[in-house]
Motif scaffolding. Structure first.
Motif, PDB file in Angstrom:
ATOM      1  N   ASP A  93     -38.812   1.356  18.663  1.00 38.38           N
ATOM      2  CA  ASP A  93     -38.453   1.592  20.069  1.00 38.38           C
ATOM      3  C   ASP A  93     -37.013   2.101  20.182  1.00 38.38           C
ATOM      4  N   LEU A  94     -36.729   3.173  19.454  1.00 39.62           N
ATOM      5  CA  LEU A  94     -35.378   3.738  19.409  1.00 39.62           C
ATOM      6  C   LEU A  94     -35.028   4.399  20.730  1.00 39.62           C
ATOM      7  N   PRO A  95     -33.743   4.456  21.060  1.00 37.53           N
ATOM      8  CA  PRO A  95     -33.331   5.126  22.305  1.00 37.53           C
ATOM      9  C   PRO A  95     -33.811   6.576  22.330  1.00 37.53           C
ATOM     10  N   PRO A  96     -34.338   7.041  23.426  1.00 37.59           N
ATOM     11  CA  PRO A  96     -34.857   8.413  23.496  1.00 37.59           C
ATOM     12  C   PRO A  96     -33.736   9.454  23.436  1.00 37.59           C
ATOM     13  N   GLN A  97     -34.120  10.657  23.091  1.00 36.57           N
ATOM     14  CA  GLN A  97     -33.225  11.828  23.083  1.00 36.57           C
ATOM     15  C   GLN A  97     -32.108  11.737  22.047  1.00 36.57           C
ATOM     16  N   ARG A  98     -32.187  10.776  21.157  1.00 33.20           N
ATOM     17  CA  ARG A  98     -31.165  10.660  20.112  1.00 33.20           C
ATOM     18  C   ARG A  98     -31.828  10.923  18.763  1.00 33.20           C
ATOM     19  N   PRO A  99     -31.198  11.726  17.904  1.00 33.52           N
ATOM     20  CA  PRO A  99     -31.852  12.164  16.668  1.00 33.52           C
ATOM     21  C   PRO A  99     -31.819  11.110  15.565  1.00 33.52           C
ATOM     22  N   ILE A 100     -32.565  11.382  14.515  1.00 39.67           N
ATOM     23  CA  ILE A 100     -32.499  10.633  13.267  1.00 39.67           C
ATOM     24  C   ILE A 100     -31.581  11.402  12.328  1.00 39.67           C
TER      25      ILE A 100
END
Length: 624
Positions: A93-100
């Protein structure tokens, strides 16, 4: 020049064709007359296709830790691992719009993490491992990660990359392939790989659109601070389709295909059954943090169900031998490299015909990019091919592109007489030539041009002109004004050229290529100096042979300076002084990129003292 048979077959390679359009302001443009055909919706469609059609075919391979064998992953296994890791990322459930963010070298685990990220509509960003491993100052890495604001960081080994990650003060989950237990809260990639895939992965995959961000690639910073160039799925998939319509042997279909593709324009009709598809086989070291390795080469393999053998070697002393071993074992069908890579392989192959025969046995082509191939390297490669595979000349070819065009803009898809020509626009691309300071600046429109830099509206606006053309900063000219289909000649970087104190323009790119060729094998590369000075000078990076025999290097430099002066070439093409540098290009300072080419502006800025020595007049180390 001996003919290369398959280049004359329109079923294998598209004939060279282009259309010229002239404008009232003195500019003109070139574009392909061939329409771009439909392309994949997203990167993941390639993985899905080959996992379904050829699940047992090899997709990726890398050397085992002991170096004796290969770890292999088939397309079926690749799709399985991508799905499982994608599910694990969704579960976090990673923050949206942020890359890996991925910090490691090319590897199977790197590819799985990158493809899993893109499979569920997230963007990945691979960063050069040099920023983590080859420096004690992590300032550049910290700045890049602050620019990206990643939701998660992956690295191969917590022991190796832990110090760099710790120095960047990131409060995000970190995933490692090794020693994850030595990082507080570290996640083990093996555990992510064991996550059962649910329908949520398919749902996220189906939600991807062509405009979804697939990757962020950081610019080299040669013209300022690094910027994150947005690469969408549309850009990346369209670019592979462009190249497939040009290198048609990539699109060869199974004999069961319903019918061959239709001919284009006045080209000969395709007769007989469709030949079997030719899946590309590569041995490649080019880093996935750059568009050549990560977009052009890796994606070409995935788009066509080929096999990529990840090369742990490099064009560097002590590592090039690993590349030679891998090339010999695998016998690739396509060989992509930068000129430095070919330069360092040549002595090994020239000294060992059996090695050369193995490396060249299945090659359709040797492709160079990132910098121009010197005439001497071209001649040596051609002569070597003639010696070990007589009657089968080697196709040496290239294209032109950049990070912001994902990457290919042009392709030289015909036999060339030598280096310099970069081909003609691919289907779906347009190159406009605009007069600028005595040169023709090339500007680009097309389906694979990027939408802009992430979160940088001002820099994005500055990258495009008033008519929406991307200003790549390179110059070009037609090889033959009367026959534009013969191709474009690269004419250097507009920003690299300068004026001498006399007001004479110096065209840096062509001059550098001429001199490196004339100084082979003593010089690895050089930088041209002389801005606002009275004469052109050279900062010289010696080759290993030149460094080992400095007297012969100095003699070669004096001979070239004297010959060019005696030929009366003029001040813009006639260097008067040269200084051999005793330290190689410094990667941390941006003097050389991961791809192995010189950043002229960075060298001049960092070595301003050496430039001053050139023009001092009393320094005994300066060769005149």
């Amino acid at each position: 020049m001996q003919a290369i048979d398959f280049l004359a077959d329109p079923a294998q390679v598209a004939p060279p064709r282009t259309v010229r359009i002239d404008f009232d302001d003195g500019s003109f443009s070139l574009r392909s007359p061939v329409a771009l055909q439909p392309y994949a919706r997203c990167i993941g469609e390639w993985v899905e296709r080959w996992a379904r059609e050829t699940p047992d075919a090899l997709a990726l391979a890398e050397r085992t830790p002991d170096g004796d064998g290969w770890r292999r992953l088939t397309y079926g296994e690749l799709r399985r691992d991508v799905g499982r890791v994608a599910q694990a990322l969704l579960d976090l459930d990673l923050p949206p719009q942020r890359p890996i963010a991925i910090l490691s070298d090319n590897a199977i685990d790197h590819a799985v993490m990158m493809l899993a990220t893109m499979h569920i509509g997230r963007a990945s960003c691979s960063l050069s491992s040099a920023y983590s491993r080859l420096t004690q100052d992590f300032g550049r890495l910290r700045g890049m990660l602050q620019l990206l604001g990643p939701a998660l960081v992956y690295a191969s080994d917590a022991k190796v990359y832990g110090p760099a990650i710790a120095a960047c003060d990131l409060d995000v989950p970190c995933v490692f392939s090794a020693n994850a237990d030595q990082w507080p809260g570290g996640l083990d990639l093996a555990a992510l790989r064991a996550t059962p895939e649910t329908p949520a992965v398919r749902e996220a995959f189906e939600a991807i659109t062509p405009e979804t961000h697939a990757k962020y690639l950081l610019t080299s910073g040669s013209t300022g601070h690094p910027k994150a160039a947005v690469n969408t799925h549309r850009m990346l998939c369209a670019n592979q389709q462009m190249m497939a319509q040009t290198w048609r042997f990539l699109e060869h279909r199974s004999p069961q295909a319903a019918s061959p593709p239709p001919p284009e324009g006045d080209e000969p009709a395709w007769g007989g059954p469709a030949p079997a598809r030719e899946a590309p086989v590569l041995v490649d070291w080019l880093p996935w943090s750059h568009t050549f390795g990560g977009n052009h080469n890796l994606h070409m393999v995935l788009a066509h169900g080929g096999a990529l053998h990840i090369d742990e070697g490099r064009p560097a002393p002590g590592l090039i031998e690993k590349t030679a071993r891998n090339l010999r074992e695998v016998k690739p069908t396509l060989w992509f490299n930068v000129p430095r890579g070919f330069d360092m392989m040549l002595p090994l192959m020239e000294a060992d015909d059996a090695l050369a025969a193995d490396v060249l046995s299945r090659l359709r082509l040797a492709f160079y990019a990132a910098a121009a191939l010197s005439p001497s390297t071209w001649q040596r490669l051609s002569a070597l091919a003639e010696r070990v595979r007589p009657g089968r000349p080697l196709w040496l070819t290239t294209s032109w592109g950049c990070t912001e065009t994902s990457p290919a803009i042009t392709s030289a898809h015909w036999a060339l007489d030598g280096a310099g020509c970069i081909g003609n626009p691919l289907p779906g691309m347009e190159v406009r030539f605009v007069p600028n300071g005595g040169k023709l600046e090339m500007r680009i429109k097309g389906v694979s041009v990027f939408p802009g830099y992430r979160d940088m509206p001002r820099e994005t606006a500055a990258a495009f002109d008033d008519e929406g053309y991307y200003r790549v900063g390179d110059a070009g000219r037609l090889l033959d004004e009367a026959r534009p289909e013969r191709g474009i000649v690269f004419d250097g970087r507009v920003a690299e050229d300068f004026k001498l104190g006399s007001g004479t323009w110096v065209s840096v790119g062509p001059l550098r290529i001429e001199l490196v060729s004339q100084l082979a094998p003593w010089v690895q590369d050089l930088v041209v100096t002389g801005h606002d000075r009275e004469a052109v000078g050279l900062l010289v990076f010696p080759s290993p042979q030149g460094a080992a025999e400095p007297a012969k290097l100095a003699e070669a430099l004096r001979a070239v300076l004297r010959r060019r002066r005696d030929e009366g070439l003029g001040s813009a093409r006639c260097p008067t002084c040269a200084l051999v540098l005793d330290t190689p290009p410094h990667a941390d300072s941006g003097e050389i990129t991961d791809k192995g080419y010189i950043n002229q502006r960075a060298v001049l800025a960092r070595r301003a003292g050496d430039v001053a020595r050139l023009y001092d007049g009393s320094d005994a180390a300066v060769i005149r």
